[in-house]
Motif scaffolding. Structure first.
Motif, PDB file in Angstrom:
ATOM      1  N   LEU A  68       0.798  -1.216   0.000  1.00  0.00           N
ATOM      2  CA  LEU A  68       0.000   0.000   0.000  1.00  0.00           C
ATOM      3  C   LEU A  68       0.832   1.266   0.000  1.00  0.00           C
ATOM      4  N   GLN A  69       1.966   1.276   0.708  1.00  0.00           N
ATOM      5  CA  GLN A  69       2.850   2.431   0.801  1.00  0.00           C
ATOM      6  C   GLN A  69       2.097   3.687   1.260  1.00  0.00           C
ATOM      7  N   LEU A  70       1.201   3.519   2.203  1.00  0.00           N
ATOM      8  CA  LEU A  70       0.508   4.648   2.831  1.00  0.00           C
ATOM      9  C   LEU A  70       1.312   5.111   4.040  1.00  0.00           C
ATOM     10  N   PRO A  71       1.202   6.380   4.436  1.00  0.00           N
ATOM     11  CA  PRO A  71       1.913   6.853   5.623  1.00  0.00           C
ATOM     12  C   PRO A  71       1.588   6.038   6.866  1.00  0.00           C
ATOM     13  N   HIS A  72       0.349   5.606   6.981  1.00  0.00           N
ATOM     14  CA  HIS A  72      -0.003   4.664   8.035  1.00  0.00           C
ATOM     15  C   HIS A  72      -1.293   3.954   7.658  1.00  0.00           C
ATOM     16  N   LEU A  73      -1.538   2.837   8.302  1.00  0.00           N
ATOM     17  CA  LEU A  73      -2.719   2.030   8.020  1.00  0.00           C
ATOM     18  C   LEU A  73      -3.857   2.415   8.973  1.00  0.00           C
ATOM     19  N   PRO A  74      -5.071   2.023   8.665  1.00  0.00           N
ATOM     20  CA  PRO A  74      -6.157   2.232   9.628  1.00  0.00           C
ATOM     21  C   PRO A  74      -5.838   1.563  10.958  1.00  0.00           C
ATOM     22  N   GLU A  75      -6.459   2.047  12.021  1.00  0.00           N
ATOM     23  CA  GLU A  75      -6.201   1.510  13.359  1.00  0.00           C
ATOM     24  C   GLU A  75      -6.504   0.022  13.447  1.00  0.00           C
ATOM     25  N   MET A  76      -7.529  -0.410  12.770  1.00  0.00           N
ATOM     26  CA  MET A  76      -7.894  -1.820  12.766  1.00  0.00           C
ATOM     27  C   MET A  76      -8.033  -2.312  11.331  1.00  0.00           C
ATOM     28  N   VAL A  77      -7.162  -3.230  10.950  1.00  0.00           N
ATOM     29  CA  VAL A  77      -7.227  -3.882   9.648  1.00  0.00           C
ATOM     30  C   VAL A  77      -7.363  -5.374   9.900  1.00  0.00           C
ATOM     31  N   PHE A  78      -8.238  -6.023   9.156  1.00  0.00           N
ATOM     32  CA  PHE A  78      -8.478  -7.450   9.336  1.00  0.00           C
ATOM     33  C   PHE A  78      -8.008  -8.194   8.083  1.00  0.00           C
ATOM     34  N   PRO A  79      -6.726  -8.581   8.056  1.00  0.00           N
ATOM     35  CA  PRO A  79      -6.145  -9.151   6.836  1.00  0.00           C
ATOM     36  C   PRO A  79      -6.716 -10.512   6.457  1.00  0.00           C
ATOM     37  N   ASN A  80      -7.230 -11.240   7.435  1.00  0.00           N
ATOM     38  CA  ASN A  80      -7.755 -12.584   7.153  1.00  0.00           C
ATOM     39  C   ASN A  80      -9.268 -12.612   7.000  1.00  0.00           C
ATOM     40  N   LEU A 184     -10.155   8.070  13.131  1.00  0.00           N
ATOM     41  CA  LEU A 184      -9.716   9.387  12.656  1.00  0.00           C
ATOM     42  C   LEU A 184      -9.281  10.297  13.792  1.00  0.00           C
ATOM     43  N   HIS A 185      -8.404   9.768  14.634  1.00  0.00           N
ATOM     44  CA  HIS A 185      -7.900  10.530  15.777  1.00  0.00           C
ATOM     45  C   HIS A 185      -9.045  11.077  16.633  1.00  0.00           C
ATOM     46  N   ASP A 186     -10.046  10.249  16.869  1.00  0.00           N
ATOM     47  CA  ASP A 186     -11.212  10.612  17.689  1.00  0.00           C
ATOM     48  C   ASP A 186     -12.032  11.744  17.090  1.00  0.00           C
ATOM     49  N   ASN A 187     -11.940  11.925  15.803  1.00  0.00           N
ATOM     50  CA  ASN A 187     -12.715  12.962  15.131  1.00  0.00           C
ATOM     51  C   ASN A 187     -13.771  12.391  14.183  1.00  0.00           C
ATOM     52  N   GLY A 188     -14.125  11.127  14.362  1.00  0.00           N
ATOM     53  CA  GLY A 188     -15.127  10.516  13.494  1.00  0.00           C
ATOM     54  C   GLY A 188     -14.877   9.035  13.347  1.00  0.00           C
ATOM     55  N   ILE A 189     -15.250   8.499  12.202  1.00  0.00           N
ATOM     56  CA  ILE A 189     -15.032   7.084  11.944  1.00  0.00           C
ATOM     57  C   ILE A 189     -14.995   6.836  10.452  1.00  0.00           C
ATOM     58  N   ALA A 190     -14.153   5.896  10.060  1.00  0.00           N
ATOM     59  CA  ALA A 190     -14.127   5.387   8.698  1.00  0.00           C
ATOM     60  C   ALA A 190     -14.106   3.871   8.806  1.00  0.00           C
ATOM     61  N   SER A 191     -15.016   3.211   8.119  1.00  0.00           N
ATOM     62  CA  SER A 191     -15.079   1.759   8.214  1.00  0.00           C
ATOM     63  C   SER A 191     -15.479   1.163   6.881  1.00  0.00           C
ATOM     64  N   CYS A 192     -15.063  -0.080   6.679  1.00  0.00           N
ATOM     65  CA  CYS A 192     -15.435  -0.821   5.467  1.00  0.00           C
ATOM     66  C   CYS A 192     -15.883  -2.204   5.900  1.00  0.00           C
ATOM     67  N   THR A 193     -17.112  -2.562   5.558  1.00  0.00           N
ATOM     68  CA  THR A 193     -17.696  -3.837   5.960  1.00  0.00           C
ATOM     69  C   THR A 193     -18.359  -4.496   4.760  1.00  0.00           C
ATOM     70  N   VAL A 194     -18.526  -5.815   4.867  1.00  0.00           N
ATOM     71  CA  VAL A 194     -19.272  -6.548   3.853  1.00  0.00           C
ATOM     72  C   VAL A 194     -20.168  -7.547   4.566  1.00  0.00           C
ATOM     73  N   LYS A 195     -21.399  -7.663   4.083  1.00  0.00           N
ATOM     74  CA  LYS A 195     -22.327  -8.637   4.661  1.00  0.00           C
ATOM     75  C   LYS A 195     -23.064  -9.355   3.532  1.00  0.00           C
ATOM     76  N   ILE A 196     -23.428 -10.580   3.805  1.00  0.00           N
ATOM     77  CA  ILE A 196     -24.135 -11.397   2.817  1.00  0.00           C
ATOM     78  C   ILE A 196     -25.279 -12.122   3.480  1.00  0.00           C
ATOM     79  N   ARG A 197     -26.369 -12.267   2.768  1.00  0.00           N
ATOM     80  CA  ARG A 197     -27.432 -13.144   3.204  1.00  0.00           C
ATOM     81  C   ARG A 197     -27.901 -13.971   2.015  1.00  0.00           C
ATOM     82  N   VAL A 198     -28.112 -15.257   2.274  1.00  0.00           N
ATOM     83  CA  VAL A 198     -28.510 -16.201   1.238  1.00  0.00           C
ATOM     84  C   VAL A 198     -29.897 -16.727   1.568  1.00  0.00           C
ATOM     85  N   MET A 199     -30.788 -16.626   0.612  1.00  0.00           N
ATOM     86  CA  MET A 199     -32.147 -17.129   0.738  1.00  0.00           C
ATOM     87  C   MET A 199     -32.338 -18.293  -0.235  1.00  0.00           C
ATOM     88  N   PRO A 200     -33.413 -19.036  -0.153  1.00  0.00           N
ATOM     89  CA  PRO A 200     -33.645 -20.135  -1.100  1.00  0.00           C
ATOM     90  C   PRO A 200     -33.676 -19.693  -2.558  1.00  0.00           C
TER      91      PRO A 200
END
Length: 291
Positions: A68-80, A184-200
């Motif tokens: 990524l070569q970003l100055p820093h990563l988000p506080e919580m990253v879930f690589p797996n 964001l240094h206690d000035n908000g929130i940034a998050s990325c999530t994914v959810k799935i639901r499977v029906m018949p």
């Protein structure tokens, strides 16, 4: 089928590769749906000597920072944390943190995110140097998934039937995964999530990037996928919604819930696509596609 792989670890030197990974897979019609879920990324390299030697694969932290070569990563990253869907034709759709963060603007582009000036004016100037980074410090991403296999993508006028999704249908499989989050240094929130639901009759996926910069703005980038099992295609809808806070005349508690605040945000951009494939009997093994 559900499996949990647990390995012994040392309290002094915990390797994230050896931490417990919860995984599950679900087969329905021509689809195999899998997810993996585990711990957050370390905040530093866990195997310094090995990572310094190019003959060894890098640890997850070094793999993320080098890619990524970003100055820093988000506080919580879930690589797996990974959700994947594989069709018998060879088509695969996957959602993961690394690909999502690859679309964050870094310092090489010298871009300043929207509303940065307003944000600076609302902060204490004594410590702005720590808060304002030479990259998109909101980790905004328009990531909409990673594709491979014989997939054909085209624009469409067809839309996901939201009313159909509101119908009461048995949920056969459900999962929600966090890909990354930062306060964001206690000035908000940034998050990325994914959810799935499977029906018949179908499956539905929501990939969401949510940003709230306190006192300044709100942004929601949503990608929705819907597949009716009786068809040979998936509908994909991407929307970008955002607004300055001063234009949102809503109760304060709404700002913490993207489901509540989302309908009040105007759509800045939208794209609507149909993802189709050739069935497994006559499948094409064309080049991989990734977005």
């Amino acid at each position: 089928m559900t499996s949990v792989n647990i390995a012994k670890t040392s309290a002094d030197n915990i390797d994230i590769n050896n931490l417990p990974i919860n995984s599950e897979e679900y087969k329905i019609n021509d689809w195999l749906i899998k997810y993996k879920k585990s711990h957050i990324l370390h905040s530093q390299c866990s195997t310094t000597e090995k990572c310094a030697d190019s003959t060894y694969p890098p640890c997850p932290f070094c793999m993320f920072t080098n890619s990524l070569q970003l100055p820093h990563l988000p506080e919580m990253v879930f690589p797996n944390n990974v959700l994947s869907l594989t069709h018998s034709s060879g088509v695969q759709i996957e959602f993961n943190a690394l690909d999502a963060l690859k679309l964050v603007s870094n310092g090489e582009l010298a871009l300043k995110v929207s509303y940065a000036d307003a944000w600076k004016e609302s902060r204490d100037p004594s410590n702005l140097m720590e808060k304002i980074k030479p990259f998109d410090w909101t980790f905004s991403t328009n990531y909409s998934g990673s594709f491979s296999g014989p997939l054909h993508i085209e624009s469409t006028e067809e839309r996901i039937d939201i009313e159909r999704l509101k119908e009461r249908e048995k949920i056969l499989f459900y999962q929600e995964l966090m890909l990354f989050e930062d306060e964001l240094h206690d000035n908000g929130i940034a998050s990325c999530t994914v959810k799935i639901r499977v029906m018949p009759s179908s499956f539905f996926i929501l990939l969401r990037y949510f940003l709230r910069v306190d006192g300044v703005m709100v942004r929601i980038n949503d990608t929705r996928y819907f597949h009716d099992f009786s068809t040979q295609y998936i509908l994909k809808e991407y929307t970008n919604r955002e607004s300055p806070v001063q234009r949102l005349h809503v109760p304060l508690q709404m700002f913490g819930d993207p489901n509540l605040i989302g309908p009040h945000l105007p759509i800045s951009m939208g794209s609507y696509e149909k993802l189709s494939w050739i069935n497994s009997v006559t499948k094409d093994t064309g080049p991989a596609l990734t977005t």
